[in-house]
Design a protein around this motif. Structure first.
Motif, PDB file in Angstrom:
ATOM      1  N   LYS A 204      28.519 -13.055  42.766  1.00 57.42           N
ATOM      2  CA  LYS A 204      28.171 -13.172  44.182  1.00 57.42           C
ATOM      3  C   LYS A 204      26.712 -12.793  44.415  1.00 57.42           C
ATOM      4  CE  LYS A 204      29.682 -11.884  48.799  1.00 57.42           C
ATOM      5  NZ  LYS A 204      30.703 -11.192  49.588  1.00 57.42           N
ATOM      6  N   ALA A 205      26.268 -11.716  43.773  1.00 56.93           N
ATOM      7  CA  ALA A 205      24.874 -11.270  43.910  1.00 56.93           C
ATOM      8  C   ALA A 205      23.899 -12.318  43.372  1.00 56.93           C
ATOM      9  CB  ALA A 205      24.669  -9.942  43.188  1.00 56.93           C
ATOM     10  N   ASP A 206      24.351 -13.098  42.397  1.00 51.11           N
ATOM     11  CA  ASP A 206      23.527 -14.173  41.832  1.00 51.11           C
ATOM     12  C   ASP A 206      23.512 -15.415  42.724  1.00 51.11           C
ATOM     13  OD1 ASP A 206      22.930 -12.662  39.592  1.00 51.11           O
ATOM     14  OD2 ASP A 206      24.387 -13.668  38.286  1.00 51.11           O
ATOM     15  N   GLY A 207      24.333 -15.402  43.779  1.00 47.45           N
ATOM     16  CA  GLY A 207      24.411 -16.563  44.667  1.00 47.45           C
ATOM     17  C   GLY A 207      25.438 -17.599  44.239  1.00 47.45           C
ATOM     18  N   SER A 208      26.218 -17.291  43.214  1.00 46.20           N
ATOM     19  CA  SER A 208      27.235 -18.224  42.712  1.00 46.20           C
ATOM     20  C   SER A 208      28.522 -18.086  43.518  1.00 46.20           C
ATOM     21  CB  SER A 208      27.526 -17.935  41.240  1.00 46.20           C
ATOM     22  OG  SER A 208      28.568 -18.763  40.763  1.00 46.20           O
ATOM     23  N   THR A 209      29.196 -19.209  43.711  1.00 44.78           N
ATOM     24  CA  THR A 209      30.502 -19.191  44.380  1.00 44.78           C
ATOM     25  C   THR A 209      31.637 -19.036  43.366  1.00 44.78           C
ATOM     26  OG1 THR A 209      30.654 -21.613  44.308  1.00 44.78           O
ATOM     27  CG2 THR A 209      29.706 -20.611  46.305  1.00 44.78           C
ATOM     28  N   GLN A 210      31.302 -19.035  42.069  1.00 41.12           N
ATOM     29  CA  GLN A 210      32.324 -18.882  41.039  1.00 41.12           C
ATOM     30  C   GLN A 210      33.054 -17.563  41.227  1.00 41.12           C
ATOM     31  OE1 GLN A 210      30.800 -19.370  37.060  1.00 41.12           O
ATOM     32  NE2 GLN A 210      32.777 -19.037  36.094  1.00 41.12           N
TER      33      GLN A 210
ATOM     34  N   ILE B 113      36.398 -22.989  46.982  1.00 39.97           N
ATOM     35  CA  ILE B 113      35.020 -23.088  47.462  1.00 39.97           C
ATOM     36  C   ILE B 113      34.268 -24.225  46.777  1.00 39.97           C
ATOM     37  CG2 ILE B 113      32.830 -21.868  47.754  1.00 39.97           C
ATOM     38  CD1 ILE B 113      34.499 -19.230  47.701  1.00 39.97           C
ATOM     39  N   ASP B 114      34.233 -24.212  45.441  1.00 39.50           N
ATOM     40  CA  ASP B 114      33.486 -25.219  44.682  1.00 39.50           C
ATOM     41  C   ASP B 114      34.061 -25.299  43.272  1.00 39.50           C
ATOM     42  OD1 ASP B 114      31.664 -26.865  43.388  1.00 39.50           O
ATOM     43  OD2 ASP B 114      29.987 -25.468  43.521  1.00 39.50           O
ATOM     44  N   GLY B 115      34.825 -26.330  42.983  1.00 37.22           N
ATOM     45  CA  GLY B 115      35.489 -26.471  41.692  1.00 37.22           C
ATOM     46  C   GLY B 115      34.695 -27.214  40.639  1.00 37.22           C
ATOM     47  N   LYS B 116      33.487 -27.612  40.945  1.00 43.18           N
ATOM     48  CA  LYS B 116      32.664 -28.351  39.990  1.00 43.18           C
ATOM     49  C   LYS B 116      32.138 -27.397  38.915  1.00 43.18           C
ATOM     50  CE  LYS B 116      28.750 -31.560  39.938  1.00 43.18           C
ATOM     51  NZ  LYS B 116      27.746 -32.231  40.803  1.00 43.18           N
ATOM     52  N   ARG B 117      32.344 -27.753  37.633  1.00 41.22           N
ATOM     53  CA  ARG B 117      31.923 -26.894  36.532  1.00 41.22           C
ATOM     54  C   ARG B 117      31.201 -27.705  35.445  1.00 41.22           C
ATOM     55  NH1 ARG B 117      33.081 -23.841  39.946  1.00 41.22           N
ATOM     56  NH2 ARG B 117      34.538 -22.105  39.887  1.00 41.22           N
ATOM     57  N   LEU B 118      30.223 -27.067  34.840  1.00 41.07           N
ATOM     58  CA  LEU B 118      29.542 -27.634  33.688  1.00 41.07           C
ATOM     59  C   LEU B 118      30.432 -27.384  32.472  1.00 41.07           C
ATOM     60  CD1 LEU B 118      25.941 -26.214  34.295  1.00 41.07           C
ATOM     61  CD2 LEU B 118      26.926 -28.357  35.132  1.00 41.07           C
TER      62      LEU B 118
ATOM     63  N   HIS C  62      30.117 -22.385  36.239  1.00 42.14           N
ATOM     64  CA  HIS C  62      29.447 -22.847  37.458  1.00 42.14           C
ATOM     65  C   HIS C  62      27.977 -23.107  37.164  1.00 42.14           C
ATOM     66  CE1 HIS C  62      27.826 -22.644  41.560  1.00 42.14           C
ATOM     67  NE2 HIS C  62      29.058 -22.931  41.965  1.00 42.14           N
ATOM     68  N   LYS C  63      27.380 -24.046  37.885  1.00 43.72           N
ATOM     69  CA  LYS C  63      25.968 -24.391  37.651  1.00 43.72           C
ATOM     70  C   LYS C  63      25.018 -23.215  37.897  1.00 43.72           C
ATOM     71  CE  LYS C  63      25.269 -26.188  42.312  1.00 43.72           C
ATOM     72  NZ  LYS C  63      25.019 -27.371  43.138  1.00 43.72           N
ATOM     73  N   LEU C  64      25.444 -22.224  38.691  1.00 49.20           N
ATOM     74  CA  LEU C  64      24.586 -21.066  38.951  1.00 49.20           C
ATOM     75  C   LEU C  64      24.851 -19.883  38.019  1.00 49.20           C
ATOM     76  CD1 LEU C  64      24.451 -21.083  42.864  1.00 49.20           C
ATOM     77  CD2 LEU C  64      22.765 -21.960  41.234  1.00 49.20           C
ATOM     78  N   ASN C  65      25.826 -20.040  37.124  1.00 48.59           N
ATOM     79  CA  ASN C  65      26.114 -18.958  36.178  1.00 48.59           C
ATOM     80  C   ASN C  65      25.219 -19.142  34.942  1.00 48.59           C
ATOM     81  OD1 ASN C  65      27.142 -17.012  34.456  1.00 48.59           O
ATOM     82  ND2 ASN C  65      29.276 -17.413  35.005  1.00 48.59           N
ATOM     83  N   LEU C  66      23.972 -18.761  35.103  1.00 54.33           N
ATOM     84  CA  LEU C  66      22.978 -18.956  34.052  1.00 54.33           C
ATOM     85  C   LEU C  66      23.242 -18.087  32.824  1.00 54.33           C
ATOM     86  CD1 LEU C  66      19.767 -19.245  36.261  1.00 54.33           C
ATOM     87  CD2 LEU C  66      21.299 -21.065  35.463  1.00 54.33           C
TER      88      LEU C  66
END
Length: 169
Positions: free
Chosen positions: A24-30, A156-161, A129-133
């Motif tokens: 959450k702190a990273d801005g990810s919805t995962q 929220i957002d089910g799209k995953r790499l 998740h795309k934001l989970n770097l």
């Protein structure tokens, strides 16, 4: 690393909750829609998929090493490299905040890959998740190759790499 037991559930949930806050702190919805939850982790334990990383007798990490086909991977925007051999999937991996920065995620990943190989499975998949770097970095570091987009149940957002590792090239 060892298989998780029901007695590990509280420590596992604490680590998962810390990871949810970090994402959450990273801005990810995962992991922001309530999962993974206690029931999901108990199911992983009961199926023999849950693993814990132990440091000085304490649960320092948790992961799921699923060795059955993941229904979320049946459809991909892109292409899996190998669609015939059995694969294992790493899910719900997290390290306790007490142990962050100690490179334990690399050690844990190495153990999960070794565990898979020892079971005679030479093919692995993972998604994030795309934001989970952080997860993207470690997957690539261990030779996982990006293969496309999959979708998971997520309010929220089910799209995953999606990434894949073939250990018998």
């Amino acid at each position: 690393m060892r298989k998780a037991a029901a007695s590990d559930i509280d420590a596992m949930m604490e680590i998962i909750d810390e990871a949810k806050a970090l994402l959450k702190a990273d801005g990810s919805t995962q992991w922001q829609d309530g999962h993974p939850d206690k029931d999901m982790l108990m199911n992983d334990i009961e199926n023999g998929f849950a693993r814990v990383l132990i440091v000085d007798g304490e649960v320092a990490g948790t992961a799921t090493l699923m060795t059955s086909a993941d229904p979320n991977y049946a459809k991909i925007e892109g292409a899996w490299q190998d669609t015939t051999n059995t694969y294992a999937t790493i899910h719900r991996i997290a390290i306790s905040s007490k142990y962050r920065g100690m490179k334990l995620s690399k050690f844990f990943f190495s153990n999960l890959i070794s565990d898979t190989y020892a079971q005679g499975i030479h093919h692995m998949r993972i998604d994030t998740h795309k934001l989970n770097l952080r997860m993207q970095h470690i997957a690539k570091e261990f030779g996982f190759e990006y293969t496309g987009i999959i979708y998971v149940p997520d309010a929220i957002d089910g799209k995953r790499l999606a990434y894949e590792l073939n250990m018998v090239k």
